[in-house]
Design a protein around this motif. Structure first.
Motif, PDB file in Angstrom:
ATOM      1  N   ASP A 161       0.829  -1.217   0.000  1.00  0.00           N
ATOM      2  CA  ASP A 161       0.000   0.000   0.000  1.00  0.00           C
ATOM      3  C   ASP A 161       0.855   1.256   0.000  1.00  0.00           C
ATOM      4  O   ASP A 161       0.529   2.251   0.669  1.00  0.00           O
ATOM      5  CB  ASP A 161      -0.937   0.021   1.227  1.00  0.00           C
ATOM      6  CG  ASP A 161      -1.803  -1.220   1.303  1.00  0.00           C
ATOM      7  OD1 ASP A 161      -2.094  -1.800   0.245  1.00  0.00           O
ATOM      8  OD2 ASP A 161      -2.184  -1.607   2.424  1.00  0.00           O
ATOM      9  N   ASP A 174       0.055   1.558  -3.964  1.00  0.00           N
ATOM     10  CA  ASP A 174      -1.330   1.347  -3.535  1.00  0.00           C
ATOM     11  C   ASP A 174      -2.324   1.508  -4.683  1.00  0.00           C
ATOM     12  O   ASP A 174      -2.139   2.322  -5.594  1.00  0.00           O
ATOM     13  CB  ASP A 174      -1.692   2.309  -2.400  1.00  0.00           C
ATOM     14  CG  ASP A 174      -3.029   1.941  -1.786  1.00  0.00           C
ATOM     15  OD1 ASP A 174      -3.128   0.831  -1.238  1.00  0.00           O
ATOM     16  OD2 ASP A 174      -3.978   2.739  -1.900  1.00  0.00           O
ATOM     17  N   ARG A 175      -3.370   0.719  -4.593  1.00  0.00           N
ATOM     18  CA  ARG A 175      -4.443   0.708  -5.581  1.00  0.00           C
ATOM     19  C   ARG A 175      -5.032   2.098  -5.839  1.00  0.00           C
ATOM     20  O   ARG A 175      -5.442   2.415  -6.945  1.00  0.00           O
ATOM     21  CB  ARG A 175      -5.529  -0.223  -5.025  1.00  0.00           C
ATOM     22  CG  ARG A 175      -6.650  -0.499  -5.930  1.00  0.00           C
ATOM     23  CD  ARG A 175      -7.390  -1.735  -5.462  1.00  0.00           C
ATOM     24  NE  ARG A 175      -8.364  -1.460  -4.419  1.00  0.00           N
ATOM     25  CZ  ARG A 175      -8.527  -2.203  -3.338  1.00  0.00           C
ATOM     26  NH1 ARG A 175      -7.762  -3.240  -3.141  1.00  0.00           N
ATOM     27  NH2 ARG A 175      -9.443  -1.914  -2.456  1.00  0.00           N
ATOM     28  N   GLU A 183      -0.530  -2.500  -7.463  1.00  0.00           N
ATOM     29  CA  GLU A 183      -1.651  -3.336  -7.028  1.00  0.00           C
ATOM     30  C   GLU A 183      -2.966  -2.766  -7.545  1.00  0.00           C
ATOM     31  O   GLU A 183      -3.064  -1.585  -7.862  1.00  0.00           O
ATOM     32  CB  GLU A 183      -1.673  -3.497  -5.498  1.00  0.00           C
ATOM     33  CG  GLU A 183      -2.041  -2.258  -4.738  1.00  0.00           C
ATOM     34  CD  GLU A 183      -2.266  -2.511  -3.233  1.00  0.00           C
ATOM     35  OE1 GLU A 183      -1.723  -3.468  -2.672  1.00  0.00           O
ATOM     36  OE2 GLU A 183      -2.991  -1.702  -2.636  1.00  0.00           O
TER      37      GLU A 183
HETATM   38 MG    MG Z   1      -3.937  -1.479  -0.840  1.00  0.00          MG
END
Ligand code: MG
Ligand code: C2E
Ligand code: MG
Ligand code: MG
Length: 291
Positions: free
Chosen positions: A181, A203-204, A237
């Motif tokens: 993250d 992180d997404r 991610e």
């Molecule tokens: Mg994440």
């Protein structure tokens, strides 16, 4: 009318609170039994090398199937387990299970496979994580380089002596360390240099921004550039679209993980993914750009 119903709706509200609190308590009690009852299991989500589309490994993600409530997401039960300390036993079980699974896949010939496992800060502070990891690597005869731990920036920020010592010991053993993250915590990019880390996992929330025309694309470019300069692997991610993949590839991101490549799945299904080889769309796309 709202005012007139003030009394009853207030009572209703508090009753609702009690129900929520009661359910939390019930969940917590059953979480204590979940491991023994075999309700916890692991799903595996592939990571893909963006330059060739090959699966480089999997992330182990804990799952809990409650007998009455059904699947309880890790976002609910992991924080609970962290609060009551159960995360130490759950984490140990996930480690053993995932390493045993990695052994199976390596025996099938996927010898370069890397198994990523999430760690909570409690696992650093209770007992000796290093001895546990040594023990499990011994049991499963897994090369340390096949194991990667994903930790959050928060764990680095705590910077307790024990955590730092454990991280260095793990690195010295040859186990890989990844910052999960990345970008959501308080660390600066400069911090990366000071810690024994191999990989940055973006992180997404930043990956999501790629498709919308805003400055976050600048942030993600900066993260990739700095990480690469520090010789760190960069994994993105939450990749869900081809345009995100193109962007990440164009800016030097090494690996990606996300629903586009595969959701977290049971071991059998993960085996099928492995045997199928590469992510099916990758070869044509990679060839088109002359890679
Ligand atoms: Mg994440
Ligand atoms: P994480 O480590 O950041 O894991 C990634 C999460 O993003 C997973 O959620 C995964 O299913 C989800 N994800 C992956 N690709 C996509 C995508 O393309 N789109 C979207 N929308 N989501 C995607 P999951 O499995 O629900 O896990 C949530 C979190 O729970 C994990 O976040 C991790 O922090 C924690 N967790 C799971 N298993 C363990 C464990 O064994 N130990 C510890 N300490 N934490 C765990
Ligand atoms: Mg993770
Ligand atoms: Mg993550």
């Amino acid at each position: 009318a709202a005012k007139e119903e003030g009394g009853p709706s207030f009572r209703f509200f508090t009753r609702g609170m009690n129900e929520a609190a009661q359910q939390r308590l019930a969940i917590e009690l059953s979480l204590r039994k979940a491991l023994e009852r075999g309700e916890i299991f692991v799903h595996y989500q592939p990571k893909v090398d963006l330059s060739c589309g090959e699966i480089t490994g999997f992330e182990a993600l804990a799952r809990w199937r409650h007998p009455e409530l059904g699947l309880i997401p890790p976002e609910t039960f992991i924080p609970l387990a962290e609060k009551n300390g159960l995360i130490v036993r759950i984490g140990e079980w996930v480690l053993r299970t995932a390493c045993t699974q990695a052994r199976v896949w390596i025996d099938e010939g996927f010898s370069d496979l890397c198994m990523a496992i999430n760690l909570s800060s409690h696992q650093f502070t209770s007992g000796s994580l290093t001895s546990l990891v040594k023990e499990v690597l011994d049991e499963t005869e897994l090369p340390p380089s096949c194991l990667e731990f994903e930790i959050t920036e928060g764990i680095l920020m705590e910077r307790t002596d024990k955590t730092m010592r454990t991280l260095s010991e793990l690195r010295d053993m040859g186990v890989r360390i990844s910052i999960d993250d990345f970008g959501t915590g308080y660390s600066s990019l400069g911090y990366l240099k000071r810690f024994p880390v191999n990989t940055v996992k973006i992180d997404r929330s930043f990956v999501r921004e790629i498709d919308s025309p805003h400055e976050d694309a600048a942030i993600i470019k900066a993260i990739i550039a700095v990480a690469r300069n520090l010789n760190l692997q960069v994994v993105a991610e939450g990749v869900e679209s081809h345009s995100q993949t193109e962007f990440l590839l164009a800016h030097g991101c090494n690996e990606a993980q996300g629903f586009l490549f595969g959701k977290p799945v049971a071991p059998d299904e993960a085996s099928l993914m492995l045997r199928a080889g590469r992510w099916r769309d990758a070869p044509a796309r990679a060839m088109a750009r002359g890679r």
